[in-house]
Design an enzyme around this catalytic site. Structure first.
Site, PDB file in Angstrom:
ATOM      1  N   ARG A 376       0.870  -1.181   0.000  1.00 16.90           N
ATOM      2  CA  ARG A 376       0.000   0.000   0.000  1.00 16.90           C
ATOM      3  C   ARG A 376       0.903   1.225   0.000  1.00 16.90           C
ATOM      4  O   ARG A 376       1.735   1.386   0.887  1.00 16.90           O
ATOM      5  CB  ARG A 376      -0.906   0.038   1.237  1.00 16.90           C
ATOM      6  CG  ARG A 376      -1.854  -1.153   1.358  1.00 16.90           C
ATOM      7  CD  ARG A 376      -2.841  -0.921   2.505  1.00 16.90           C
ATOM      8  NE  ARG A 376      -3.491  -2.147   2.917  1.00 16.90           N
ATOM      9  CZ  ARG A 376      -4.566  -2.667   2.327  1.00 16.90           C
ATOM     10  NH1 ARG A 376      -5.094  -2.053   1.293  1.00 16.90           N
ATOM     11  NH2 ARG A 376      -5.105  -3.789   2.772  1.00 16.90           N
ATOM     12  N   ARG A 406      -6.393  -5.209  -0.680  1.00 11.95           N
ATOM     13  CA  ARG A 406      -7.820  -4.894  -0.675  1.00 11.95           C
ATOM     14  C   ARG A 406      -8.078  -3.401  -0.483  1.00 11.95           C
ATOM     15  O   ARG A 406      -7.527  -2.777   0.413  1.00 11.95           O
ATOM     16  CB  ARG A 406      -8.529  -5.691   0.425  1.00 11.95           C
ATOM     17  CG  ARG A 406     -10.049  -5.506   0.416  1.00 11.95           C
ATOM     18  CD  ARG A 406     -10.707  -6.357   1.470  1.00 11.95           C
ATOM     19  NE  ARG A 406     -10.701  -7.760   1.086  1.00 11.95           N
ATOM     20  CZ  ARG A 406     -10.389  -8.759   1.911  1.00 11.95           C
ATOM     21  NH1 ARG A 406     -10.013  -8.505   3.132  1.00 11.95           N
ATOM     22  NH2 ARG A 406     -10.437 -10.004   1.490  1.00 11.95           N
ATOM     23  N   HIS A 436       3.082  -9.757   0.896  1.00 10.01           N
ATOM     24  CA  HIS A 436       2.838  -8.871   2.033  1.00 10.01           C
ATOM     25  C   HIS A 436       4.132  -8.500   2.756  1.00 10.01           C
ATOM     26  O   HIS A 436       4.129  -7.652   3.652  1.00 10.01           O
ATOM     27  CB  HIS A 436       1.866  -9.550   2.999  1.00 10.01           C
ATOM     28  CG  HIS A 436       1.256  -8.647   4.012  1.00 10.01           C
ATOM     29  ND1 HIS A 436       1.529  -8.751   5.361  1.00 10.01           N
ATOM     30  CD2 HIS A 436       0.381  -7.609   3.900  1.00 10.01           C
ATOM     31  CE1 HIS A 436       0.855  -7.836   6.020  1.00 10.01           C
ATOM     32  NE2 HIS A 436       0.146  -7.130   5.165  1.00 10.01           N
ATOM     33  N   TYR A 469       0.376   4.975  12.175  1.00 12.71           N
ATOM     34  CA  TYR A 469       0.564   3.601  12.636  1.00 12.71           C
ATOM     35  C   TYR A 469       1.895   3.490  13.379  1.00 12.71           C
ATOM     36  O   TYR A 469       2.865   4.157  13.021  1.00 12.71           O
ATOM     37  CB  TYR A 469       0.614   2.614  11.466  1.00 12.71           C
ATOM     38  CG  TYR A 469      -0.631   2.481  10.626  1.00 12.71           C
ATOM     39  CD1 TYR A 469      -1.747   3.289  10.809  1.00 12.71           C
ATOM     40  CD2 TYR A 469      -0.685   1.521   9.622  1.00 12.71           C
ATOM     41  CE1 TYR A 469      -2.871   3.148  10.024  1.00 12.71           C
ATOM     42  CE2 TYR A 469      -1.811   1.375   8.823  1.00 12.71           C
ATOM     43  CZ  TYR A 469      -2.898   2.190   9.028  1.00 12.71           C
ATOM     44  OH  TYR A 469      -4.014   2.057   8.244  1.00 12.71           O
TER      45      TYR A 469
END
Length: 686
Positions: A376, A406, A436, A469
Site C-alpha cells: 500500500r 484490498r 505482504h 501507525y
C-alpha cells in the site's frame, strides 16, 4: 477447563470486541472532543469493511447451504445471528456516543444545526449555495416500468423520494425515486456566522437537498424523503491461473465490485414503509437492515474534524516525528550502515529516513540495483518518484507490486503503470499468493566487490500511514540478511528452487515451521526448569495450529505475553490450558501495527521483526517475512518497546477467559500510557 467454553474464541466475534474498544475511545471523556469524533469515524469505517468482506463471506456460505461448524464451534447461520445482534447493540451505542460528542462540540462552539434553527440570513445563504453548487450536481432517478431500479453504489448516501400528483387517489401507491447525495461535496455545509457570535455552524447536505427536493420533481408533491445507504460484497474473486494479464483481470473485478451482492441496508428512523419495502424487495435483503437514529455514515466526522481550523484544545497535542539522530548525523547513510544497523520506530521517528534511503540509492552512481516490495503506497509517494528516477537512469529496478491489496487495487495499478513507463521491472508476485513482505534491497558496487543494503519493515511503504501507525524499520548491511534478501526476490520474480534461509523465516513454506521450532525450544527450556519466556506483538492471532502450540507451551510452563491489537482467538487464563498466557490489546491515538517477537532463548535473547500476523492467511497464503535483529543494542530497544506496551495501565485492555476485555488498572502503579511515553525517544532508545 470449563466444558461450556470452547478452546477458541471466534474470529468474527473477537473482531467485534476490537471495534468495541475503538468505540470506547470515542466514549472516553479524557480524549479531546475532536479526537473522539475521529474514533467514531474509525468505528464506522471498520464496521463497513467488516460487513463488506467478513459478513459478505458468511452470507455466501449460507446461500451455498454450508452448515459445517468452524473450529470455534459456529455454523455460518449461527454466527450470522450472533453478529447481527452484537453489531446492532454496538451501533445503538455508537449513536448514543455521537449525540454526546455533538453536545460537547456545541458547548465548545461547533454546532450542527437543523434548518429550522437558522436565521433568515443564514437560510438565504444556504439556499444560494444549493442553487449555485448543489443543484447542478444532482441527478434524480425515477423508478417505474420504463426505468429500472438504478445501480446503487456501495457505501454511498442516497435519498429515497416518494411523490404524488395532485389528482392521485389516496389509496394509490406513490411514485418512487432516488437521489444520490454527492460525496464530492462536503457532507457538512458551513453556515455564515450570526452577528456577535463566534460559533461555527453547519447543516447536513442531505437536509439541504431535502429542503429543495421539489426543484428536482416539478409537478409532483413530496410524500416522504428518507436517507439510506447500502453496503455491498467487496471481496474480489480472481481466477489468477486463467488470467492472461493479472492487471487487466483485477481492473475487470473492480468494475464488478460495483455490482457486488447487497450485504447491509442502513436507513433513517421514520422511513416510509412503502419506500423501505421497495428497497428490501429490489435489493433482495433479508435481516441485515438497520434503522439509524441520527445521520447515516459517521465516516464524515474524520474529514470534518480534520478540516476545522483552530480548536487545537479539542485535539491531541501535535506530535512531530523526530528524524532519527544517527541518520541525521551521518554524511553518508551507506557508510553508517557499514558500521552498524539502525532501527527506526514510526511514527515517533520520521518515515523520511526510509524515503531518503531509497532516494540516496536512486541518485548514487555506485548503486547498480534496487529491489522493493510495495503493498500500500501513499498518494504522492517520494518512493515512487525515487524508483522512477532510478529506472530512468538505467539502474536495475525491480518492484513487486501487490495488485490485490484490498481497497488499494486501483491506486496500485496506477503506480504499476507509472513505474513501467519509467523503465522499472514490475512484477505482480506469485499466483495465488499475496506479497505482504515489506523489504527493500539495494545492491552497491564498492571497491571491486558488491555489498547489499537492506531495509525490512513491519508496515507498508506508505508515508501517510507511517504518521498514524506504530511500525518498526530495520536498516542493515549484514551479509546474511543481504543474501536472504536476494534469494527472496529471486523466488518472487523468477523460478528459483526452494532456498535454505540463513536468517529469514518466509511464508508460506517456512515461517510457521520456524516459529514452531522457536516455541519448541522454549518448551524444552521450561521442561528443564530453565527460564522460558515468549513475548509477541501483532495485529491478529487466529491460526488454530499456532494457538494449539501456544497452549502446549503454556502447559509446559512457558511464560507467554501477547500484545494483540485486534482479533485474538486464543482463550487465555484457563486453568490446565492457558494459565501462563496473558493477552492485552492497546487502542489509542495511533494504530498499533508493529509485529515484534521475543524469545528468551535460555538467556540468549532472540528478537524478530515480521510483516506477518499469526493468521492462517498470513502463514499459508501470503509471502511474508520474519527477520532477526542481530545487533544486541537494537534488540534491547525492541524489548524496551515490548515492556513499555506491557506496562500500559491507561489504554491497555486485558482479554479475559470469557472473551471480554477489561481495562488494565493498577491504582498503586504510576500511570503509564505507552504511546505517550514512546514519544520520549529515550524511554525506549536509551
Amino acid at each position: 477447563m470449563n466444558k461450556l467454553l470452547s478452546r477458541y474464541l471466534n474470529r468474527d466475534l473477537s473482531w467485534i470486541e476490537f471495534n468495541r474498544r475503538v468505540l470506547e475511545e470515542a466514549q472516553d471523556p479524557d480524549n479531546p472532543l475532536l479526537e473522539r469524533a475521529k474514533f467514531l469515524a474509525i468505528f464506522a469505517g471498520n464496521l463497513d469493511e467488516f460487513m463488506s468482506v467478513r459478513v459478505a463471506g458468511i452470507q455466501d456460505q449460507m446461500k451455498a447451504g454450508y452448515t459445517k461448524k468452524d473450529f470455534t464451534g459456529y455454523t455460518p447461520a449461527g454466527l450470522w445471528k450472533r453478529i447481527l445482534k452484537r453489531t446492532a447493540h454496538m451501533v445503538a451505542d455508537q449513536y448514543k456516543t455521537y449525540r454526546d460528542v455533538m453536545r460537547g462540540l456545541s458547548r465548545a462552539g461547533i454546532c450542527l444545526r437543523t434548518l429550522g434553527e437558522l436565521t433568515a440570513a443564514q437560510t438565504k445563504a444556504i439556499d444560494d449555495y444549493f442553487r449555485e453548487i448543489v443543484f447542478p450536481v444532482l441527478t434524480p432517478m425515477a423508478v417505474d416500468q420504463s426505468r429500472p431500479f438504478p445501480l446503487l453504489h456501495s457505501k454511498e448516501l442516497y435519498l429515497s423520494v416518494l411523490l404524488r400528483r395532485e389528482d392521485d387517489p389516496p389509496e394509490e401507491e406513490p411514485y418512487f425515486a432516488i437521489v444520490q447525495v454527492p460525496s464530492i461535496l462536503q457532507r457538512l455545509v458551513a453556515v455564515p456566522g450570526r452577528a456577535n457570535s463566534r460559533k461555527a455552524e453547519f447543516v447536513f447536505l442531505e437536509d439541504l437537498i431535502e429542503r429543495h427536493i421539489g426543484t428536482l420533481f416539478n409537478g409532483y408533491t413530496t410524500a416522504g424523503v428518507h436517507p439510506f445507504r447500502l453496503t455491498r460484497n467487496a471481496d474480489l474473486t480472481l481466477n489468477e491461473e486463467g488470467a492472461e494479464d493479472l492487471l487487466e483481470e483485477i481492473e475487470k473485478e473492480l468494475r464488478r465490485r460495483r455490482w457486488g451482492m447487497p450485504v447491509r441496508l442502513e436507513y433513517a428512523r421514520g422511513m416510509h414503509p412503502y419506500a423501505l419495502r421497495m428497497l428490501k424487495e429490489e435489493l433482495e435483503l433479508g435481516e441485515n437492515t438497520i434503522e439509524i437514529e441520527g445521520p447515516l455514515d459517521l465516516g464524515f466526522l474524520m474529514r470534518f474534524a480534520g478540516s476545522l481550523q483552530g480548536y487545537e484544545s479539542l485535539r491531541f497535542e501535535r506530535m512531530e516525528p523526530v528524524y532519527p539522530r544517527e541518520v541525521e548525523e551521518a554524511d553518508d547513510l551507506f557508510a553508517l550502515l557499514r558500521e552498524r544497523d539502525v532501527l527506526v520506530y514510526h511514527p515517533y521517528e520520521s518515515f523520511e529516513a526510509v524515503d531518503d534511503f531509497v532516494m540516496e540509492a536512486a541518485y548514487d552512481p555506485d548503486v547498480l540495483a534496487i529491489k522493493m516490495t510495495l503493498y500500500r503506497v501513499s498518494g504522492q509517494s517520494a518512493l515512487i518518484q525515487a524508483l522512477a528516477k532510478a529506472g530512468e537512469s538505467g539502474k536495475q529496478v525491480t518492484v513487486v507490486v501487490e495488485l490485490k491489496a484490498r481497497f488499494d487495487e486501483e491506486r496500485n495499478i496506477a503506480w504499476a503503470r507509472q513505474l513501467e513507463k519509467a523503465g522499472c521491472h514490475v512484477v505482480y508476485g506469485l499466483v495465488g499468493l499475496k506479497t505482504h513482505a515489506k523489504i527493500t534491497l539495494v545492491v552497491r558496487r564498492e571497491q571491486h566487490t558488491l555489498r547489499r543494503y537492506v531495509h525490512v519493515g513491519t508496515g507498508n511503504y506508505n508515508g501517510n500511514t507511517a504518521k498514524l501507525y506504530t511500525d518498526i524499520g530495520l536498516f542493515t548491511s549484514h551479509p546474511v540478511i543481504g543474501a536472504d534478501a536476494s534469494a527472496l526476490f529471486n523466488e518472487v520474480t523468477g523460478y528459483s528452487s526452494p532456498y535454505e534461509w540463513k536468517a529469514f523465516g518466509v511464508a508460506p513454506n517456512d515461517l510457521k515451521q520456524k516459529l514452531f521450532g522457536l516455541i519448541d525450544r522454549e518448551i524444552g527450556y521450561a521442561k528443564e526448569g530453565r527460564p522460558a519466556h515468549i513475548i509477541a506483538k501483532m495485529n491478529s492471532l487466529s491460526n488454530q495450529e499456532m494457538i494449539d502450540k501456544l497452549y502446549e507451551a503454556s502447559q509446559a510452563g512457558v511464560r507467554i505475553e501477547l500484545i494483540v491489537r485486534g482479533v485474538c482467538c486464543l482463550r487465555p487464563g484457563v486453568p490446565g490450558l492457558s494459565e501462563h498466557i496473558r493477552v492485552i490489546s492497546i487502542v489509542d491515538r495511533f494504530l498499533e501495527h508493529s509485529r515484534i517477537i521475543y524469545f528468551r532463548g535460555g538467556g540468549a535473547e532472540d528478537v524478530y521483526l515480521s510483516s506477518a500476523d499469526w493468521m492462517t492467511r498470513n502463514l499459508t497464503r501470503r509471502i511474508e517475512l520474519m527477520c532477526p535483529v542481530f545487533d544486541a543494542g537494537l534488540r534491547g530497544m525492541l524489548v524496551g518497546i515490548l515492556r513499555l506496551n506491557l506496562s500500559d495501565n491507561r489504554k491497555a485492555r486485558e482479554l479475559q477467559p470469557g472473551g471480554n476485555y477489561e481495562r488494565v488498572q493498577d491504582e498503586t502503579a504510576p500511570p503509564i500510557r505507552s504511546q505517550f511515553e514512546a514519544q520520549r525517544i529515550e524511554s525506549w532508545k536509551g
